[in-house]
Design a protein around this motif. Structure first.
Motif, PDB file in Angstrom:
ATOM      1  N   CYS A 552       0.793  -0.904   0.036  1.00 44.91           N
ATOM      2  CA  CYS A 552       0.040   0.134   0.037  1.00 44.91           C
ATOM      3  C   CYS A 552       0.958   1.079   0.064  1.00 44.91           C
ATOM      4  O   CYS A 552       2.173   1.125  -0.259  1.00 44.91           O
ATOM      5  CB  CYS A 552      -0.911  -0.044   1.076  1.00 44.91           C
ATOM      6  SG  CYS A 552      -0.198   0.033   2.811  1.00 44.91           S
ATOM      7  N   SER A 570       0.657  -1.056  -6.431  1.00 46.81           N
ATOM      8  CA  SER A 570       0.397  -2.327  -6.352  1.00 46.81           C
ATOM      9  C   SER A 570       0.147  -2.939  -7.583  1.00 46.81           C
ATOM     10  O   SER A 570      -0.437  -2.417  -8.497  1.00 46.81           O
ATOM     11  CB  SER A 570      -1.046  -2.405  -5.476  1.00 46.81           C
ATOM     12  OG  SER A 570      -1.012  -1.845  -4.347  1.00 46.81           O
ATOM     13  N   ASN A 649      -2.447  -4.576   3.836  1.00 51.95           N
ATOM     14  CA  ASN A 649      -1.948  -3.801   2.617  1.00 51.95           C
ATOM     15  C   ASN A 649      -3.119  -3.557   1.564  1.00 51.95           C
ATOM     16  O   ASN A 649      -3.086  -2.777   0.696  1.00 51.95           O
ATOM     17  CB  ASN A 649      -0.692  -4.030   1.964  1.00 51.95           C
ATOM     18  CG  ASN A 649       0.503  -3.912   2.674  1.00 51.95           C
ATOM     19  OD1 ASN A 649       0.440  -3.004   3.598  1.00 51.95           O
ATOM     20  ND2 ASN A 649       1.562  -4.584   2.584  1.00 51.95           N
ATOM     21  N   GLY A 650      -3.917  -4.706   1.340  1.00 56.51           N
ATOM     22  CA  GLY A 650      -4.759  -4.593   0.305  1.00 56.51           C
ATOM     23  C   GLY A 650      -5.476  -5.993  -0.005  1.00 56.51           C
ATOM     24  O   GLY A 650      -5.370  -6.738   0.804  1.00 56.51           O
ATOM     25  N   SER A 666      -4.982  -1.894  -3.267  1.00 49.66           N
ATOM     26  CA  SER A 666      -4.902  -1.540  -1.723  1.00 49.66           C
ATOM     27  C   SER A 666      -6.292  -1.221  -1.366  1.00 49.66           C
ATOM     28  O   SER A 666      -7.276  -1.283  -2.122  1.00 49.66           O
ATOM     29  CB  SER A 666      -4.100  -0.371  -1.497  1.00 49.66           C
ATOM     30  OG  SER A 666      -4.729   0.830  -2.292  1.00 49.66           O
ATOM     31  N   LYS A 855      -4.149   2.435   8.141  1.00 47.20           N
ATOM     32  CA  LYS A 855      -3.818   1.117   7.542  1.00 47.20           C
ATOM     33  C   LYS A 855      -5.094   0.200   7.709  1.00 47.20           C
ATOM     34  O   LYS A 855      -5.026  -0.055   8.890  1.00 47.20           O
ATOM     35  CB  LYS A 855      -2.365   0.493   7.657  1.00 47.20           C
ATOM     36  CG  LYS A 855      -1.303   1.417   7.148  1.00 47.20           C
ATOM     37  CD  LYS A 855      -1.408   1.350   5.843  1.00 47.20           C
ATOM     38  CE  LYS A 855      -0.095   2.402   5.292  1.00 47.20           C
ATOM     39  NZ  LYS A 855      -0.380   3.556   5.480  1.00 47.20           N
TER      40      LYS A 855
END
Length: 1213
Positions: A552, A570, A649-650, A666, A855
């Motif tokens: 991310c 990403s 992060n995703g 993300s 996050k």
């Protein structure tokens, strides 16, 4: 009024909060005016509170920290005591019972009342307990608490009701096991020894009656003193004083000699004719030195001396090895004549007992097996064969072979899956076992009437997966899968390589299994994912590897300079099976690692045996010298051919049919313009340490190296971030992003830094972390769900924490850092709690300002046929995404229907602006039709891809998409979506996205596990909270049906492994070696008695051998010894009341009637009544016989008198 507010909450989506304080449930704009109200749904809910009751069913696995062992040679059942006060009673397969002392005191010794259906336990709190084993759930009948003396040894002679109890003071007391009353007869230590002796003999370590004369009691003291006490004359026959301490004593069956084991590793033989000195002293493992002295040896802790009729005697003992042989494993030595066999054990020996053909001490013993209890294992050795093979253990004692890191429970599986897995797993079983039957064969067990296929899956720290058949409350291993075979072995290069070998890079983090299609997915701790397909045929193939660069934005990472704050996009890797430079596990500096995975997949053709065969490996890549974050959520769908994985992060979606990555974004990118938060970018600034120098750490860093080396795995599944990345309490995302034991228990909500490694200053591993370098792989010595031994403050947990981070700070006193200050700010606990609570309240708003590290972890994923947009007329394949901020995203997909197009055409994935909100991290999704029936996910019917081709019947994909309990037409009109988070549950109507029901599950705690399960032909929501509460909510109305404070959360092992399943069952890891299964269904509780095994079976006691007239006469065996005359109250008087306290057990007559419920209890009571009636009839028959005898005698005397007086005249009287 409350229901009216809930209806308004679903209809008014523009409101910032509902009347109950929950966030808005709708999407960005529009009001669903056509949304039906709960009354219009008219769902008939059949579940009531009476359908639920929680109780334990059975415990599987090896008893944790065992301490004692006992065996009933007539009933052939075995008992194992543990340090936590537990007692496991084992018989034939299926007969497995767990009992628990309420005090939790360690069990010191076990004594069966042989063939009486009772067991005596001596505990470390100086209490004796009498257990009744004649019921399926044993209960305590009596307890006796010693107040002034500590219990050290107990002995119960065969067919005796008087128990000898030795104490630490050297005294021997006698207890009546029927009434559990202390006798006035006491053998005082000062009377047992000579008056001239100046020292105390020490605690009693041995008690046994002579095989030759039951009126003689042999008392062994720790100092080396042995006394033969005459119970009748109340004096000592002889006394032996030996220089070495005594550990155990064993008699020869004739009663003329006995053997002792000592602390110097010696065995001494004593003859009763001459007790001045032993007639034989041996050091079995001690060699003679040059000066003629024996080398020093370890103590022989226990010895058994058993005779045979047709061969030499057996002498079996544990310990006794010489001290100079360092590193030798614990041994059990078997001396048979002149032959000495040493059996090396993998773990220290706790206790052992020899199984013999006879139960009488004065007969030839004829040993046939020896049961050895180890610290972490349990084996039985066959003594009838010269090679001494072991028996194949029918119990699931190897659950902890490698520490358990995750569990999964599947009830009502397809009926064909268990035979298939068993047939495959049977080919890999070990050989070399004894061919004789398992000797512990007592009890009876039959399969209950209500049985259905059940499977338990356990993941382990070494990367192995075990499938267990859990049908009918039993457990049997079916199949074992080793995920480490997919990867190349790490090369050992220097000190750093040796350190890597100690780690567990393949530790299993989570699993996902589709029983219908037999597709299996494993997530490992090295940020890797393996997809397996099942086949009955072996195959030679190459494993495809996909690499995903999931990273991310870096705006929230504190960098060493202003110019370091760059964005990292990403992207996803393609089909390349293996990355090129630099290779994983190489000596390349971590800062130079980029776009490489943590492990190297085998890039050659591999032969795969029948069973689960690896088809695809997905690995997250290092980015700019930082390791990938842990995978926190996973779901697969065989009908779609897709799997989804997410972390902090995703999100990434993989097409495992085409073996491509179709989505890699993300979390912020998934929102698009529908992001409900104002995310303010923080201006970069310098810190004292760069992100590349901040070491990744888990909870194990709070422990010392010595404690961490107990193979405690799973510790860095998600990382703590408490230092330079400064997670302020106000920013810790309420109850969603906190970590317990270095792992997000919810299942994986975490506020993390992309690759950043945090370190708590002053931690015990500070120097080690700095030595390890900045970019080590994201795994360390595994810390398993099994071996976590962290005790949480139960009282505080009951009061509840606002978040996981708050609980962790209370547990470890973690010092928090403020973003606005460079110096440490230590908060007192009330301040921390108040800040958490205030932040939790601020989270209830529908628009929150997140102005620092934002996050979001993807905490749960689920594929389903649903409506991705409000205006959709028909359901389409969708991916539901839940995050740690309590947000739900819908990702619709366009999947080709034709099989050929599906393998060639790409899948279209378009994230929508649909955003639903809840309080707390999202844990679970579920789907119901408008009639309240559960909508199951579509799946593909299993087909063997490696089977030979049939030209007449080509293999094609067969998909099943159904909704039990309702028709497809009803589903076409919409469906209900159930979403459960850490704090609340909501039911949405799709496609209008109207919130129909809201229930705040907990305010003071948070939910650890939630599952939508089927119980009693209906569905409900089952929740397990951090404060130990188990809650059941009805669906769709979310009415509370059960709320029980069942399990205090004293160990994070429970939080990690607790899981619900259909049929009203659940399980968790109660100890590092044991699985506890429970039920929350009243129906199963009612039927539990007939499902459990019967421990006691009526069996006639074997008769003693006829010794013959001469042997009995010259042997001098006293057959007329009556203990009642000596120990009874009439002869010995009453014991002092202050010495011991009698405590009546709960299993009195009334307690037994209450415990024996259902038809089985009625039958048991009827059988007891018949036995009592038969006993009374027998007594009546005896009295009748006496009356008849008396009548005959009277008649005889009357006849004699008549004959005597027959010829006499009247005047002769």
């Amino acid at each position: 009024m409350k229901k009216f507010r809930k209806v308004l909450d679903g209809l008014t989506t523009s409101s910032p909060a509902s009347a109950s304080g929950s966030p808005s449930c709708g999407s960005a704009a529009g009001t669903p005016t056509a949304a039906p109200t709960p009354r219009e749904l008219d769902v008939h809910e059949t579940l009531l509170s009476e359908h639920f009751h929680i109780c334990k069913t059975v415990r599987h696995g090896f008893p944790y920290q065992p301490t004692a062992l006992a065996f009933d040679p007539v009933q052939k059942i075995l008992a194992i005591g543990s340090r936590s006060g537990g007692v496991r009673i084992l018989g034939r397969p299926g007969v497995d019972c767990h009992c628990q002392h309420e005090s939790g005191a360690a069990v010191l010794q076990l004594q069966f009342l042989i063939n009486e259906g009772a067991l005596v336990t001596a505990c470390a709190d100086d209490t004796l307990h009498l257990w009744n084993l004649r019921q399926r759930r044993p209960a305590i009948l009596h307890s006796l608490k010693f107040n002034r003396e500590r219990i050290t040894f107990c002995h119960l002679p065969f067919q005796s009701k008087w128990l000898y109890v030795g104490t630490e003071r050297g005294n021997t007391h006698i207890v009546n096991v029927e009434s559990f009353i202390l006798s006035g007869y006491v053998i005082m230590w000062n009377k047992a020894i000579e008056l001239s002796t100046k020292t105390h003999p020490g605690p009693v370590v041995h008690l046994s009656d002579s095989p030759k004369d039951e009126g003689k009691l042999l008392v062994g003291f720790e100092s080396g003193t042995i006394v033969m006490w005459d119970l009748r004359s109340k004096r000592a026959d002889f006394r032996i004083y030996y220089d070495e301490a005594i550990h155990s004593v064993s008699w020869h069956h004739e009663g003329r000699q006995f053997m002792c084991s000592h602390s110097d590793g010696s065995l001494t033989m004593w003859n009763l004719r001459n007790t001045a000195k032993p007639f034989q002293i041996t050091f079995p493992h001690g060699k003679s030195q040059r000066d003629g002295r024996k080398e020093s040896c370890k103590p022989i802790l226990k010895v058994e001396y058993k005779t045979c009729r047709n061969s030499e005697s057996f002498v079996i003992f544990s310990g006794g090895l010489s001290y100079d042989k360092a590193g030798r494993r614990p041994t059990l030595t078997i001396m048979h004549g002149k032959a000495i066999t040493v059996l090396e054990m993998d773990h220290p020996i706790v206790d052992f007992t020899v199984l013999c053909e006879t139960t009488y001490l004065n007969e030839v013993q004829e040993p046939y097996a020896v049961v050895v209890l180890l610290e972490k294992d349990f084996i039985v050795v066959d003594l009838t064969q010269s090679t001494f093979p072991i028996f194949e253990n029918p119990y699931p004692m190897d659950i902890h072979e490698s520490p358990v890191t995750c569990t999964a429970y599947f009830a009502d599986c397809p009926p064909d899956i268990i035979p298939v897995l068993y047939s495959i797993g049977a080919k890999h079983k070990k050989t070399g076992y004894s061919h004789k039957e398992w000797p512990v064969s007592g009890g009876t067990w039959t399969v209950g009437s209500q049985t259905y296929p059940e499977i338990i899956i356990t993941g382990h720290a070494d990367g192995s997966i075990k499938f267990w058949d859990a049908t009918a409350i039993t457990l049997q291993m079916l199949y074992k899968l080793k995920t480490s075979k997919v990867f190349e072995k790490p090369k050992v290069e220097g000190v750093r390589g040796a350190e890597l070998v100690e780690e567990d890079p393949y530790a299993v983090q989570m699993v996902s299994w589709c029983p219908q299609s037999r597709v299996f997915c494993v997530v490992g701790i090295s940020a890797h994912l393996i997809l397996y397909r099942f086949s009955k045929h072996d195959a030679n193939t190459t494993i495809t590897s996909l690499e995903v660069r999931l990273q991310c934005e870096m705006e929230d990472v504190i960098s060493p300079s202003d110019t370091d704050n760059t964005l990292c996009g990403s992207d996803a890797g393609g089909h390349s099976p293996q990355p090129q430079p630099p290779s994983p596990r190489s000596n390349t500096p971590d800062s130079a690692r980029d776009s490489v995975p943590c492990l190297r997949v085998k890039d050659r053709v591999i032969r795969m045996p029948p069973g689960y065969q690896a088809d695809l490996v997905v690995q997250l890549l290092w980015v700019d010298g930082e390791p990938p974050q842990q995978i926190t959520s996973l779901d697969l769908n065989s009908a779609y051919g897709l799997l989804a994985l997410g972390n902090c992060n995703g999100l990434a979606v993989v097409d495992y049919l085409q073996k491509t990555v179709i989505l890699c974004m993300s979390t912020v990118e998934l929102y698009g313009s529908a992001d409900p938060f104002q995310r303010l970018t923080r201006s970069p600034r310098k810190t004292r340490q760069s992100t590349s120098d901040v070491c990744m750490r888990g909870l194990s860093n709070f422990y010392s190296d010595s404690k961490k080396r107990i193979r405690t795995s799973y510790q860095s599944l998600t990382e703590l971030s408490d230092n330079q990345v400064s997670l302020d309490l106000e920013r810790s995302k309420s109850p969603t992003s906190d970590h317990v034991n270095g792992h997000c228990t919810s299942p994986t909500s975490q506020a993390c830094v992309p690759g950043g490694r945090s370190r708590v200053p002053g931690g015990p591993e500070g120097p080690r972390l700095s030595r390890r370098g900045p970019g080590r792989p994201p795994f360390r010595k595994a810390q398993s769900a099994a071996c976590m031994e962290v005790s949480l403050p139960v009282s505080s947990l009951t009061e509840g924490y606002a978040s996981r981070r708050a609980m962790l700070q209370q547990l470890h006193g973690v010092t928090m850092y403020s973003h606005d200050e460079h110096h440490t700010t230590s908060y007192s606990w009330p301040e921390r709690e108040s800040r958490e609570n205030s932040f939790s309240r601020s989270r209830s708003s529908s628009v929150s300002s997140i102005d620092r590290d934002t996050k979001e972890a993807v905490t749960t994923l689920q594929f389903a046929e649903s409506y991705g947009r409000k205006l959709d007329a028909l359901p389409t394949p969708c991916l539901w995404v839940g995050t740690s901020l309590g947000l739900v995203l819908l990702v619709p997909m366009s999947i080709p229907v034709d099989e050929q197009e599906r393998m060639e055409e790409p899948i279209t994935v378009v994230p929508t602006s649909t955003v639903l909100m809840l309080k707390g991290s999202v844990l679970r999704f579920g789907f119901l039709d408008c009639a309240g029936g559960q909508i199951m996910s579509p799946y593909e019917v299993w087909r063997d891809l490696n089977a030979p081709e049939d030209l007449d019947r080509p293999r094609r994909r067969r998909l099943v998409n159904y909704s039990p309990g309702s028709s497809q037409e009803v589903v076409g009109d919409g469906h209900l979506a159930v979403v459960c988070s850490e704090r609340q549950a909501k039911v949405f109507l799709m496609p209008s996205q109207a919130c129909l029901y809201v229930h705040n599950i907990t305010e003071s705690s948070f939910v650890l596990r939630a599952d939508i399960v089927a119980v009693s032909n209906s569905v409900c929501l089952a929740c397990f909270c951090a404060n130990g509460h188990v809650m059941i909510l009805s669906l769709p109305s979310l009415r509370p049906l059960l709320d029980v404070h069942y399990l205090p959360l004293t160990d994070m092992r429970i939080a990690r492994t607790f899981c619900f399943t259909n049929g009203g069952q659940a399980l968790y890891l109660s100890s590092p070696t044991e699985i506890q299964r429970i039920t929350y269904s009243q129906e199963m509780c009612d039927n539990l008695q007939e499902m459990l095994g019967e421990l006691f079976t009526p069996t006639e006691t074997p008769e003693a051998q006829n010794r013959g007239f001469l042997k009995g006469f010259f042997g001098g065996n006293a057959q007329t010894f009556d203990r009642e005359e000596l120990f009874g109250e009439a002869a010995a008087g009453k014991a002092s009341r202050s010495l011991a306290q009698h405590i009546p057990g709960q299993s009195s007559v009334e307690g037994m009637r209450a415990a024996a419920g259902g038809a089985v209890g009625e039958l048991a009571r009827a059988r007891i009544a018949l036995d009592e009636r038969g006993q009374r009839l027998g007594e009546l028959e005896e009295r009748t016989a006496l009356m008849m005898t008396s009548a005959e005698t009277f008649s005889k005397h009357a006849h004699e008198l008549m004959l005597k007086c027959k010829d006499k005249k009247w005047y002769q009287f």
